[in-house]
Motif scaffolding. Structure first.
Motif, PDB file in Angstrom:
ATOM      1  N   LEU A 190       1.702  -7.666   0.885  1.00  0.00           N
ATOM      2  CA  LEU A 190       0.982  -7.445  -0.371  1.00  0.00           C
ATOM      3  C   LEU A 190       0.217  -8.700  -0.783  1.00  0.00           C
ATOM      4  O   LEU A 190      -0.963  -8.633  -1.152  1.00  0.00           O
ATOM      5  N   MET A 212       6.096 -13.377 -10.319  1.00  0.00           N
ATOM      6  CA  MET A 212       6.092 -12.083 -11.004  1.00  0.00           C
ATOM      7  C   MET A 212       6.199 -10.933  -9.989  1.00  0.00           C
ATOM      8  O   MET A 212       6.992 -10.010 -10.164  1.00  0.00           O
ATOM      9  N   ILE A 213       5.423 -10.999  -8.914  1.00  0.00           N
ATOM     10  CA  ILE A 213       5.466  -9.941  -7.892  1.00  0.00           C
ATOM     11  C   ILE A 213       6.858  -9.871  -7.268  1.00  0.00           C
ATOM     12  O   ILE A 213       7.441  -8.798  -7.116  1.00  0.00           O
ATOM     13  N   MET A 216       9.215  -8.267  -9.671  1.00  0.00           N
ATOM     14  CA  MET A 216       9.003  -6.820  -9.843  1.00  0.00           C
ATOM     15  C   MET A 216       9.522  -6.049  -8.641  1.00  0.00           C
ATOM     16  O   MET A 216      10.178  -5.025  -8.791  1.00  0.00           O
ATOM     17  N   VAL A 217       9.219  -6.536  -7.455  1.00  0.00           N
ATOM     18  CA  VAL A 217       9.647  -5.818  -6.255  1.00  0.00           C
ATOM     19  C   VAL A 217      11.168  -5.861  -6.140  1.00  0.00           C
ATOM     20  O   VAL A 217      11.817  -4.855  -5.840  1.00  0.00           O
ATOM     21  N   SER A 219      13.391  -6.229  -8.559  1.00  0.00           N
ATOM     22  CA  SER A 219      14.089  -5.441  -9.586  1.00  0.00           C
ATOM     23  C   SER A 219      13.897  -3.941  -9.360  1.00  0.00           C
ATOM     24  O   SER A 219      14.690  -3.132  -9.824  1.00  0.00           O
ATOM     25  N   ALA A 220      12.858  -3.556  -8.606  1.00  0.00           N
ATOM     26  CA  ALA A 220      12.692  -2.129  -8.287  1.00  0.00           C
ATOM     27  C   ALA A 220      13.745  -1.685  -7.280  1.00  0.00           C
ATOM     28  O   ALA A 220      14.050  -0.504  -7.175  1.00  0.00           O
ATOM     29  N   GLU A 226      11.838   3.353   1.385  1.00  0.00           N
ATOM     30  CA  GLU A 226      10.816   3.154   0.352  1.00  0.00           C
ATOM     31  C   GLU A 226       9.938   1.951   0.679  1.00  0.00           C
ATOM     32  O   GLU A 226       8.732   1.968   0.426  1.00  0.00           O
ATOM     33  N   SER A 229       7.388   3.101   2.983  1.00  0.00           N
ATOM     34  CA  SER A 229       6.377   3.904   2.281  1.00  0.00           C
ATOM     35  C   SER A 229       5.425   3.010   1.493  1.00  0.00           C
ATOM     36  O   SER A 229       4.216   3.221   1.481  1.00  0.00           O
ATOM     37  N   TRP A 230       5.971   1.986   0.833  1.00  0.00           N
ATOM     38  CA  TRP A 230       5.106   1.076   0.076  1.00  0.00           C
ATOM     39  C   TRP A 230       4.150   0.331   1.007  1.00  0.00           C
ATOM     40  O   TRP A 230       2.993   0.104   0.672  1.00  0.00           O
ATOM     41  N   ILE A 233       1.299   2.458   1.703  1.00  0.00           N
ATOM     42  CA  ILE A 233       0.414   2.528   0.536  1.00  0.00           C
ATOM     43  C   ILE A 233      -0.461   1.279   0.455  1.00  0.00           C
ATOM     44  O   ILE A 233      -1.675   1.356   0.226  1.00  0.00           O
ATOM     45  N   ILE A 234       0.141   0.125   0.675  1.00  0.00           N
ATOM     46  CA  ILE A 234      -0.632  -1.124   0.616  1.00  0.00           C
ATOM     47  C   ILE A 234      -1.718  -1.117   1.706  1.00  0.00           C
ATOM     48  O   ILE A 234      -2.873  -1.448   1.450  1.00  0.00           O
TER      49      ILE A 234
END
Lengths: 244, 244
Positions: A190, A212-213, A216-217, A219-220, A226, A229-230, A233-234
């Protein structure tokens, strides 16, 4: 379900349909001991079966009695379900409290019962007098419109909840979380694509944006699948849009 | 009852009678926020009133939506009520656990909702994908025959039981979750960009891929600020790379 699970005793029930619905409510929560005291239209009642939606077995096995005294003869602890105040010197239990007490009796090898009155009038004071305690379902005082099967279902549900006090709570992420390795691989992917597009405004900001990234990743808490899958998407987003 | 009491959302309900019974079940336990998503026979439905037994006020005030997305837009925590296992990576709550979590959200000034599916089929996987958690009423595995109003009454009853209880629930997400509105906005943004790049391989695969994206984003449970950051990332990735 133990043999000592509580009896549901319908006292002078009026409509066969409601007897059937009560049977369905019972069986949904594993209760099978249905007893009928002087059902208005006799027994069996052809309207009961269709309303039982498959709980016919309870209707077939239902025991019929002339009086409440006979119906409760083998029980040690009896709750009279009422909506209205009766001005009687009996203690009043909630469905949850009643269930806990009944569970305790079972541990002592003793059987209990819930009495439910006729649809229109509820239990007579003489019936209530035979009970040890009053059970009141705590409904909205401005709209107390619980029907027979609904009262039965709350009582049966609460009893079923006492069986296993251990919470059935599932982990928030039943699938295993992705390894840190693949998580960091995805974050790197990413960041490389973002970098090509000037997402990181300056070297000063870069450290903050990357943190921050990562936060976020992380904590998801995605699973391995998944993460794959991400990444798809990227990869897709990084492609130029198709000509239209 | 507080204004933030949970909404009961009936998704594509079939029979007006069942909508009326659900309204009666709700009002018995003090819930008033009824929402309907694409009721099969339109709305209002003349069969609903008689079955509501005096809870007509709820039917008059019921809000009707075209989609689940619109119906949950103002809710922070959404439970999808299911009987069957769905094989989805979502945590499963009992009615009691769900009620405790909803009470906790109210203390934070946030609204929640329960989704209930059509009588015959239950919620579609696409509906479940929009929810934060699955709610399963623990019925007798050998006789799971809970009807719509009965499922509603158990959920509403358990919520009513939390009113006086001291909250035992610890927040899983210390920061507030983003509203469904902004979550869905982000999902839509992502899907539009992916669509431009041929990510959705075929119309057959599209539904599956969209469901996967919704599940992943929902289960990541981002905060409002994180949603804004993700949108910045999507926007950036959708730009062409800079010349080097």
């Amino acid at each position: 379900m133990t043999d000592l699970a509580p009896a549901i005793i319908l006292v002078r029930p009026q409509l066969g349909e409601n007897i059937g619905k009560a049977a369905r409510a019972m069986l949904n929560f594993g209760l099978t001991d249905m007893r009928l005291v002087s059902p208005r239209d006799g027994w069996p009642n052809p309207d009961a079966g269709p309303a039982a939606s498959g709980a016919d077995m309870l209707l077939d096995q239902a025991k019929v009695f002339e009086t409440v005294e006979e119906a409760i003869a083998d029980c040690r602890l009896v709750f009279a379900t009422t909506v209205r105040e009766r001005g009687m010197a009996k203690s009043v239990a909630t469905p949850r409290e009643a269930a806990a007490q009944i569970r305790h009796k079972i541990q002592n090898g003793e059987r209990s019962a819930y009495l439910f009155g006729p649809e229109r009038s509820g239990l007579a004071n003489d019936d209530v007098a035979l009970a040890d305690q009053i059970l009141t379902v705590p409904v909205n005082p401005e709209f107390a419109s619980l029907n027979l099967a609904q009262a039965v279902i709350i009582a049966a549900y609460e009893f079923s909840q006492t069986i296993d006090a251990t919470p059935a709570y599932q982990p928030a992420f039943p699938e295993g979380q992705a390894s840190k390795d693949s998580l960091l691989g995805m974050i790197n992917h990413l960041e490389v694509e973002l970098d090509k597009r000037g997402y990181f405004k300056s070297e000063d900001r870069r450290a903050h944006q990357q943190r921050m990234i990562r936060n976020m990743v992380t904590s998801a808490s995605p699973s391995e699948q998944e993460v794959q899958s991400w990444r798809g998407i990227i990869k897709s987003l990084a492609r130029p849009p198709k000509e239209t």
